[in-house]
Design a protein around this motif. Sequence first.
Motif, PDB file in Angstrom:
ATOM      1  N   UNK A 153       4.145 -21.372  50.259  1.00  0.00           N
ATOM      2  CA  UNK A 153       4.153 -21.678  51.696  1.00  0.00           C
ATOM      3  C   UNK A 153       4.270 -23.179  51.916  1.00  0.00           C
ATOM      4  N   UNK A 154       5.353 -23.801  51.458  1.00  0.00           N
ATOM      5  CA  UNK A 154       5.431 -25.268  51.462  1.00  0.00           C
ATOM      6  C   UNK A 154       5.451 -25.875  52.855  1.00  0.00           C
ATOM      7  N   UNK A 155       4.702 -26.959  53.001  1.00  0.00           N
ATOM      8  CA  UNK A 155       4.763 -27.761  54.214  1.00  0.00           C
ATOM      9  C   UNK A 155       6.139 -28.410  54.296  1.00  0.00           C
ATOM     10  N   UNK A 156       6.697 -28.436  55.487  1.00  0.00           N
ATOM     11  CA  UNK A 156       7.960 -29.144  55.731  1.00  0.00           C
ATOM     12  C   UNK A 156       7.823 -29.935  57.013  1.00  0.00           C
ATOM     13  N   UNK A 157       8.370 -31.157  57.027  1.00  0.00           N
ATOM     14  CA  UNK A 157       8.184 -32.024  58.189  1.00  0.00           C
ATOM     15  C   UNK A 157       9.485 -32.614  58.719  1.00  0.00           C
ATOM     16  N   UNK A 158      10.285 -33.208  57.857  1.00  0.00           N
ATOM     17  CA  UNK A 158      11.499 -33.904  58.297  1.00  0.00           C
ATOM     18  C   UNK A 158      12.604 -33.704  57.267  1.00  0.00           C
ATOM     19  N   UNK A 159      13.832 -34.006  57.674  1.00  0.00           N
ATOM     20  CA  UNK A 159      14.954 -33.967  56.746  1.00  0.00           C
ATOM     21  C   UNK A 159      14.811 -35.075  55.705  1.00  0.00           C
ATOM     22  N   UNK A 160      15.512 -34.917  54.600  1.00  0.00           N
ATOM     23  CA  UNK A 160      15.374 -35.862  53.505  1.00  0.00           C
ATOM     24  C   UNK A 160      15.787 -37.276  53.889  1.00  0.00           C
ATOM     25  N   UNK A 192       6.136 -32.127  61.385  1.00  0.00           N
ATOM     26  CA  UNK A 192       5.292 -31.187  60.648  1.00  0.00           C
ATOM     27  C   UNK A 192       4.851 -30.030  61.538  1.00  0.00           C
ATOM     28  N   UNK A 193       4.465 -30.333  62.770  1.00  0.00           N
ATOM     29  CA  UNK A 193       4.036 -29.277  63.696  1.00  0.00           C
ATOM     30  C   UNK A 193       5.182 -28.328  63.996  1.00  0.00           C
ATOM     31  N   UNK A 194       6.378 -28.884  64.195  1.00  0.00           N
ATOM     32  CA  UNK A 194       7.527 -28.048  64.546  1.00  0.00           C
ATOM     33  C   UNK A 194       7.931 -27.155  63.384  1.00  0.00           C
ATOM     34  N   UNK A 195       7.909 -27.693  62.172  1.00  0.00           N
ATOM     35  CA  UNK A 195       8.436 -26.952  61.034  1.00  0.00           C
ATOM     36  C   UNK A 195       7.384 -26.119  60.310  1.00  0.00           C
ATOM     37  N   UNK A 196       6.121 -26.528  60.369  1.00  0.00           N
ATOM     38  CA  UNK A 196       5.081 -25.855  59.584  1.00  0.00           C
ATOM     39  C   UNK A 196       4.092 -25.067  60.416  1.00  0.00           C
ATOM     40  N   UNK A 197       3.962 -25.380  61.700  1.00  0.00           N
ATOM     41  CA  UNK A 197       3.178 -24.567  62.617  1.00  0.00           C
ATOM     42  C   UNK A 197       1.734 -24.357  62.205  1.00  0.00           C
ATOM     43  N   UNK A 198       1.280 -23.089  62.268  1.00  0.00           N
ATOM     44  CA  UNK A 198      -0.122 -22.759  62.019  1.00  0.00           C
ATOM     45  C   UNK A 198      -0.575 -23.098  60.607  1.00  0.00           C
ATOM     46  N   UNK A 199       0.365 -23.180  59.676  1.00  0.00           N
ATOM     47  CA  UNK A 199       0.002 -23.489  58.292  1.00  0.00           C
ATOM     48  C   UNK A 199      -0.807 -24.777  58.201  1.00  0.00           C
ATOM     49  N   UNK A 200      -0.509 -25.749  59.074  1.00  0.00           N
ATOM     50  CA  UNK A 200      -1.185 -27.045  59.009  1.00  0.00           C
ATOM     51  C   UNK A 200      -2.683 -26.928  59.225  1.00  0.00           C
ATOM     52  N   UNK A 201      -3.136 -25.895  59.912  1.00  0.00           N
ATOM     53  CA  UNK A 201      -4.561 -25.711  60.176  1.00  0.00           C
ATOM     54  C   UNK A 201      -5.304 -25.084  58.993  1.00  0.00           C
ATOM     55  N   UNK A 202      -4.562 -24.613  57.998  1.00  0.00           N
ATOM     56  CA  UNK A 202      -5.195 -23.891  56.884  1.00  0.00           C
ATOM     57  C   UNK A 202      -4.636 -24.383  55.544  1.00  0.00           C
ATOM     58  N   UNK A 203      -4.531 -25.688  55.429  1.00  0.00           N
ATOM     59  CA  UNK A 203      -3.843 -26.285  54.294  1.00  0.00           C
ATOM     60  C   UNK A 203      -4.773 -27.106  53.404  1.00  0.00           C
ATOM     61  N   UNK A 204      -6.058 -27.137  53.733  1.00  0.00           N
ATOM     62  CA  UNK A 204      -6.962 -28.049  53.043  1.00  0.00           C
ATOM     63  C   UNK A 204      -7.424 -27.552  51.688  1.00  0.00           C
ATOM     64  N   UNK A 205      -8.229 -28.397  51.041  1.00  0.00           N
ATOM     65  CA  UNK A 205      -8.715 -28.108  49.706  1.00  0.00           C
ATOM     66  C   UNK A 205      -9.645 -26.906  49.684  1.00  0.00           C
ATOM     67  N   UNK A 206     -10.403 -26.696  50.749  1.00  0.00           N
ATOM     68  CA  UNK A 206     -11.296 -25.531  50.764  1.00  0.00           C
ATOM     69  C   UNK A 206     -10.501 -24.238  50.672  1.00  0.00           C
ATOM     70  N   UNK A 207      -9.445 -24.118  51.449  1.00  0.00           N
ATOM     71  CA  UNK A 207      -8.633 -22.896  51.397  1.00  0.00           C
ATOM     72  C   UNK A 207      -7.978 -22.735  50.025  1.00  0.00           C
ATOM     73  N   UNK A 208      -7.505 -23.838  49.452  1.00  0.00           N
ATOM     74  CA  UNK A 208      -6.864 -23.767  48.136  1.00  0.00           C
ATOM     75  C   UNK A 208      -7.857 -23.318  47.067  1.00  0.00           C
ATOM     76  N   UNK A 209      -9.110 -23.752  47.182  1.00  0.00           N
ATOM     77  CA  UNK A 209     -10.130 -23.332  46.223  1.00  0.00           C
ATOM     78  C   UNK A 209     -10.428 -21.838  46.370  1.00  0.00           C
ATOM     79  N   UNK A 210     -10.419 -21.345  47.587  1.00  0.00           N
ATOM     80  CA  UNK A 210     -10.617 -19.906  47.784  1.00  0.00           C
ATOM     81  C   UNK A 210      -9.458 -19.117  47.176  1.00  0.00           C
TER      82      UNK A 210
END
Length: 520
Positions: A153-160, A192-210
Amino acid sequence: MKKKLFAAIGATTLILAGCSGTTEVKQVGPSTGTTQEPLIEAVAIDAPMPAIPAGLESYYEQDINESDCDMGLKCGTIEVPLDYNNPDAASIEIAYAKRPASGESIGALLVNPGGPGGTGQDMAAYAQYYFSKDILASFDIIGFDPRGVGESAPVSCVDDDVLSDLLEASYPDTPEGEAQEKADADLLIAGCEERSGDLLHFIGTEEAARDMDVLRHVFGDPQLYYVGFSYGTKLGGMYAELYPENVGRLVLDGAVDSAISNFEQDLTQIQGFELALDNYLTDCLASTDCPFDGTIDDARAEIDAMLADSLENPLPTDDPDRMLTQSGLMIGIITPLYDDMSWPMLSDAFEEVKEDGTGSDFLQLFDWYTGRNPDGSYEDNSNEAIIAINCADAVIEGDEEIWKEQSDQMAQEAPLFGKYMGYSGYMCQNWPRDGREVITEFNAVGSAPIVVVGTVGDPATPYEWSIAFADDFDNAVLVTWEGEGHTAYGRAGDCINDALDLYLLTGQVPEDGLTCGADE
């Protein structure tokens, strides 16, 4: 003075790279091979499988579907909740690559190379450069991409092309420069908000550890086997805090002290790079082919002038369409400081600037650090993921007036690099966040012993962080390597590597305070 765009998050976002191929120059030894019989008889953890957290049964009990992929690996994905507080709402996939054990496997060794933003799949692919034949014989090496990273579920923000402009941007210390820096930060956040949406709210280290606990269970281990470098120590520490009873054998190398403020992290880290530069200069000036003459102070003054001049006069390179900006030069200097084996590259780059007035070598180092390919594309999304994860984890303190004072303090206490980095919480203050409390200190009360490794000459994760990190745990030992560069396991000598191998393979914990010299 100038600030790079990512000084809006802080130096940690830019420099806290682990050993991923796009964010750090990490030299590793040759493959030890896997054809010989292992020297150590591995012993699996003997414990009952823990209970599955209520409501997550379908995730923990999912079947593994793997297929053959490159380099003899097995590749697959597992499904995890986007939001662990609402697991039925939506899910994402975590991608992994497995290097099967060359002998009889005792379990799955999860690995993380750092970043945040480093892809674990690459670490599995090149596991022979990190681990001994004993480890490769007895473990399935599981390199996973944490959520938001690589193929998970990669974060995406801007063109290269926009990303390249932002990475290379330099800002004068003027109202106009500050306004442009904020505008660029706003551009990135909006993308980032436009391309990644709700993912940005659940992207932290705590979620990754779970997610790691789901991986542990799916692969059938009652407790976790794990090796994490740099940011990977934070991920491992978070896991231990959330699941102390599920801690098995954890090696956390090059620790991140997230219990201190973001500013304290950034200041200590940039001071670490200044110390590494001084160590490089000491070594360089003692040789016959150093690009500098005189004293360390004389050389620092030359480098300072070089950086200052590059703001108004970027250096030409062998690419007629690209100049080496001040940001590119700054990162080009820092990159080889991750490992003393790369110091000759730094000397060559300085020599080119002084003799030819060009910055091609430094541009190559900058591109190596950022993962930029010759065609302008990027190897992965690590530059965007590091921002997203760090901002998700950030505890925002202060305001613009305080950040200016802290930026001035950084310039005073790290007089060469500090004034070019600056400090600001602007980016993360304006990042889409949901106000949840962020876990910053890891105690893991009741866990099995955890092994923390620190390197005395580590510039990216200074040694004092490893001391504090180990002290915070309820049950941890500290192993010290008196060497240079970032992290130890796999690049230090037998004294370190053998002790960590024995721990992972048998559970025999190294002596607390074990210290090994650079030649051991």
